[in-house]
Write a protein that holds these residues in place. Structure first.
Motif, PDB file in Angstrom:
ATOM      1  N   ARG A  60      10.172   1.446 -15.436  1.00  0.00           N
ATOM      2  CA  ARG A  60      10.720   1.194 -16.782  1.00  0.00           C
ATOM      3  C   ARG A  60      10.039   2.084 -17.813  1.00  0.00           C
ATOM      4  NH1 ARG A  60      10.534  -4.009 -15.001  1.00  0.00           N
ATOM      5  NH2 ARG A  60       8.602  -4.444 -16.142  1.00  0.00           N
ATOM      6  N   ARG A  61       8.709   2.211 -17.720  1.00  0.00           N
ATOM      7  CA  ARG A  61       7.993   3.077 -18.669  1.00  0.00           C
ATOM      8  C   ARG A  61       8.432   4.527 -18.516  1.00  0.00           C
ATOM      9  NH1 ARG A  61       4.176  -0.594 -17.366  1.00  0.00           N
ATOM     10  NH2 ARG A  61       3.195   0.643 -15.731  1.00  0.00           N
ATOM     11  N   TRP A  62       8.569   4.977 -17.265  1.00  0.00           N
ATOM     12  CA  TRP A  62       8.969   6.356 -17.008  1.00  0.00           C
ATOM     13  C   TRP A  62      10.376   6.609 -17.539  1.00  0.00           C
ATOM     14  CZ3 TRP A  62      10.439   8.657 -11.630  1.00  0.00           C
ATOM     15  CH2 TRP A  62      10.511  10.040 -11.722  1.00  0.00           C
ATOM     16  N   ALA A  63      11.294   5.695 -17.302  1.00  0.00           N
ATOM     17  CA  ALA A  63      12.665   5.860 -17.801  1.00  0.00           C
ATOM     18  C   ALA A  63      12.703   5.820 -19.321  1.00  0.00           C
ATOM     19  CB  ALA A  63      13.574   4.775 -17.221  1.00  0.00           C
ATOM     20  N   GLY A  64      11.718   5.157 -19.930  1.00  0.00           N
ATOM     21  CA  GLY A  64      11.630   5.105 -21.386  1.00  0.00           C
ATOM     22  C   GLY A  64      10.932   6.297 -21.995  1.00  0.00           C
ATOM     23  N   GLY A  65      10.529   7.267 -21.167  1.00  0.00           N
ATOM     24  CA  GLY A  65       9.913   8.484 -21.683  1.00  0.00           C
ATOM     25  C   GLY A  65       8.402   8.433 -21.772  1.00  0.00           C
ATOM     26  N   GLN A  66       7.793   7.380 -21.246  1.00  0.00           N
ATOM     27  CA  GLN A  66       6.342   7.264 -21.278  1.00  0.00           C
ATOM     28  C   GLN A  66       5.760   7.669 -19.924  1.00  0.00           C
ATOM     29  OE1 GLN A  66       5.598   3.186 -22.172  1.00  0.00           O
ATOM     30  NE2 GLN A  66       6.734   3.224 -24.089  1.00  0.00           N
TER      31      GLN A  66
ATOM     32  N   PRO B 297      -0.827   4.366 -14.574  1.00  0.00           N
ATOM     33  CA  PRO B 297      -2.081   5.038 -14.216  1.00  0.00           C
ATOM     34  C   PRO B 297      -2.068   5.412 -12.740  1.00  0.00           C
ATOM     35  CG  PRO B 297      -2.493   2.947 -15.340  1.00  0.00           C
ATOM     36  CD  PRO B 297      -1.029   3.031 -15.081  1.00  0.00           C
ATOM     37  N   MET B 298      -2.652   6.530 -12.416  1.00  0.00           N
ATOM     38  CA  MET B 298      -2.678   6.981 -11.021  1.00  0.00           C
ATOM     39  C   MET B 298      -3.310   5.933 -10.110  1.00  0.00           C
ATOM     40  SD  MET B 298      -1.132   9.728 -10.380  1.00  0.00           S
ATOM     41  CE  MET B 298      -1.819  10.395  -8.869  1.00  0.00           C
ATOM     42  N   ALA B 299      -4.285   5.206 -10.614  1.00  0.00           N
ATOM     43  CA  ALA B 299      -4.958   4.207  -9.787  1.00  0.00           C
ATOM     44  C   ALA B 299      -3.987   3.124  -9.318  1.00  0.00           C
ATOM     45  CB  ALA B 299      -6.101   3.580 -10.562  1.00  0.00           C
ATOM     46  N   ALA B 300      -2.965   2.843 -10.107  1.00  0.00           N
ATOM     47  CA  ALA B 300      -2.015   1.777  -9.766  1.00  0.00           C
ATOM     48  C   ALA B 300      -0.963   2.220  -8.759  1.00  0.00           C
ATOM     49  CB  ALA B 300      -1.327   1.280 -11.038  1.00  0.00           C
ATOM     50  N   THR B 301      -0.766   3.536  -8.607  1.00  0.00           N
ATOM     51  CA  THR B 301       0.330   3.989  -7.755  1.00  0.00           C
ATOM     52  C   THR B 301      -0.076   4.955  -6.650  1.00  0.00           C
ATOM     53  OG1 THR B 301       0.818   5.782  -9.302  1.00  0.00           O
ATOM     54  CG2 THR B 301       2.031   3.723  -9.599  1.00  0.00           C
ATOM     55  N   ALA B 302      -1.237   5.558  -6.745  1.00  0.00           N
ATOM     56  CA  ALA B 302      -1.594   6.638  -5.816  1.00  0.00           C
ATOM     57  C   ALA B 302      -1.697   6.187  -4.364  1.00  0.00           C
ATOM     58  CB  ALA B 302      -2.899   7.292  -6.253  1.00  0.00           C
TER      59      ALA B 302
ATOM     60  N   LEU C 119       3.229  -5.836  -5.908  1.00  0.00           N
ATOM     61  CA  LEU C 119       3.291  -4.377  -5.997  1.00  0.00           C
ATOM     62  C   LEU C 119       4.655  -3.932  -6.509  1.00  0.00           C
ATOM     63  CD1 LEU C 119       2.083  -1.583  -5.560  1.00  0.00           C
ATOM     64  CD2 LEU C 119       2.836  -1.726  -3.181  1.00  0.00           C
ATOM     65  N   HIS C 120       5.708  -4.614  -6.062  1.00  0.00           N
ATOM     66  CA  HIS C 120       7.044  -4.286  -6.568  1.00  0.00           C
ATOM     67  C   HIS C 120       7.105  -4.497  -8.085  1.00  0.00           C
ATOM     68  CE1 HIS C 120      11.323  -3.926  -7.026  1.00  0.00           C
ATOM     69  NE2 HIS C 120      11.398  -5.168  -7.481  1.00  0.00           N
ATOM     70  N   GLY C 121       6.462  -5.545  -8.572  1.00  0.00           N
ATOM     71  CA  GLY C 121       6.415  -5.776 -10.020  1.00  0.00           C
ATOM     72  C   GLY C 121       5.710  -4.653 -10.756  1.00  0.00           C
ATOM     73  N   VAL C 122       4.597  -4.192 -10.199  1.00  0.00           N
ATOM     74  CA  VAL C 122       3.862  -3.067 -10.805  1.00  0.00           C
ATOM     75  C   VAL C 122       4.732  -1.811 -10.801  1.00  0.00           C
ATOM     76  CG1 VAL C 122       1.871  -1.528 -10.505  1.00  0.00           C
ATOM     77  CG2 VAL C 122       1.596  -3.998 -10.245  1.00  0.00           C
ATOM     78  N   GLN C 123       5.386  -1.566  -9.670  1.00  0.00           N
ATOM     79  CA  GLN C 123       6.254  -0.391  -9.578  1.00  0.00           C
ATOM     80  C   GLN C 123       7.417  -0.478 -10.552  1.00  0.00           C
ATOM     81  OE1 GLN C 123       7.393  -0.222  -5.435  1.00  0.00           O
ATOM     82  NE2 GLN C 123       5.748   1.210  -4.952  1.00  0.00           N
ATOM     83  N   SER C 124       8.003  -1.650 -10.693  1.00  0.00           N
ATOM     84  CA  SER C 124       9.134  -1.821 -11.608  1.00  0.00           C
ATOM     85  C   SER C 124       8.723  -1.530 -13.045  1.00  0.00           C
ATOM     86  CB  SER C 124       9.701  -3.240 -11.510  1.00  0.00           C
ATOM     87  OG  SER C 124      10.248  -3.462 -10.241  1.00  0.00           O
TER      88      SER C 124
ATOM     89  N   GLY D 228      12.638   0.599  -0.324  1.00  0.00           N
ATOM     90  CA  GLY D 228      12.574   0.805  -1.772  1.00  0.00           C
ATOM     91  C   GLY D 228      11.148   0.912  -2.270  1.00  0.00           C
ATOM     92  N   LEU D 229      10.262   0.071  -1.741  1.00  0.00           N
ATOM     93  CA  LEU D 229       8.845   0.148  -2.124  1.00  0.00           C
ATOM     94  C   LEU D 229       8.248   1.505  -1.767  1.00  0.00           C
ATOM     95  CD1 LEU D 229       7.334  -3.305  -1.011  1.00  0.00           C
ATOM     96  CD2 LEU D 229       7.739  -2.509  -3.342  1.00  0.00           C
ATOM     97  N   LEU D 230       8.538   1.965  -0.546  1.00  0.00           N
ATOM     98  CA  LEU D 230       7.986   3.248  -0.112  1.00  0.00           C
ATOM     99  C   LEU D 230       8.540   4.421  -0.919  1.00  0.00           C
ATOM    100  CD1 LEU D 230       7.875   2.740   3.751  1.00  0.00           C
ATOM    101  CD2 LEU D 230       5.918   3.073   2.217  1.00  0.00           C
TER     102      LEU D 230
END
Length: 142
Positions: free
Chosen positions: A105-111, A115-120, A96-101, A24-26
């Motif tokens: 949530r932001r993405w599902a909310g339309g935002q 930041p790329m630095a947090a996920t890239a 990291l799972h918390g950051v991804q979650s 799931g993380l990957l």
């Protein structure tokens, strides 16, 4: 069934939950950076990813922690350096799972998801952490 009798089952459950959690993380680590390039029509994908995270990845993480703590208690390994090092990496993966979650949530909310630095660079980080965790668990180096 006592823990010594069920040690193999408990360890197997721990490994299966860990594989599910890491999967799931990957998946999220690959999806989030790609989300910045997806059209708004891809919003249902964000809801599916969020649902997967809530129904599969998060419960798997809780099972990993539960089974792992039981194994560590039964093995009396908390004073061992290998376990302390392993726990540091597992805490990092859980954070990291918390950051991804939050990003899901932001993405599902339309935002914007995050930041790329947090996920890239999350996927290589996950793989490196899992490699170290597996090495420490198998070798139990002190």
């Amino acid at each position: 069934m006592s823990v010594p009798d069920g040690y193999g089952l408990l360890k197997g459950a721990h490994v299966a939950a860990a594989m599910t959690f890491v999967g799931g993380l990957l998946a999220t680590a690959v999806l989030l950076p790609a989300s910045r390039r997806l059209p708004l029509a891809a919003r249902p994908v964000s809801h599916l990813a969020l649902r997967w995270s809530r129904r599969v990845t998060a419960p798997a993480m809780l099972l990993v922690w539960t089974f792992g703590l039981v194994l560590a208690l039964e093995g009396r390994w908390f004073s061992d350096l290998w376990l302390q090092m392993k726990l540091a990496f597992v805490v990092l993966l859980s954070a990291l799972h918390g950051v991804q979650s939050g990003a899901l949530r932001r993405w599902a909310g339309g935002q914007q998801p995050a930041p790329m630095a947090a996920t890239a660079g999350a996927a290589p980080l996950i793989l490196a952490c899992v490699t170290v965790v597996a090495f420490l668990a198998v070798t139990k180096l002190t």
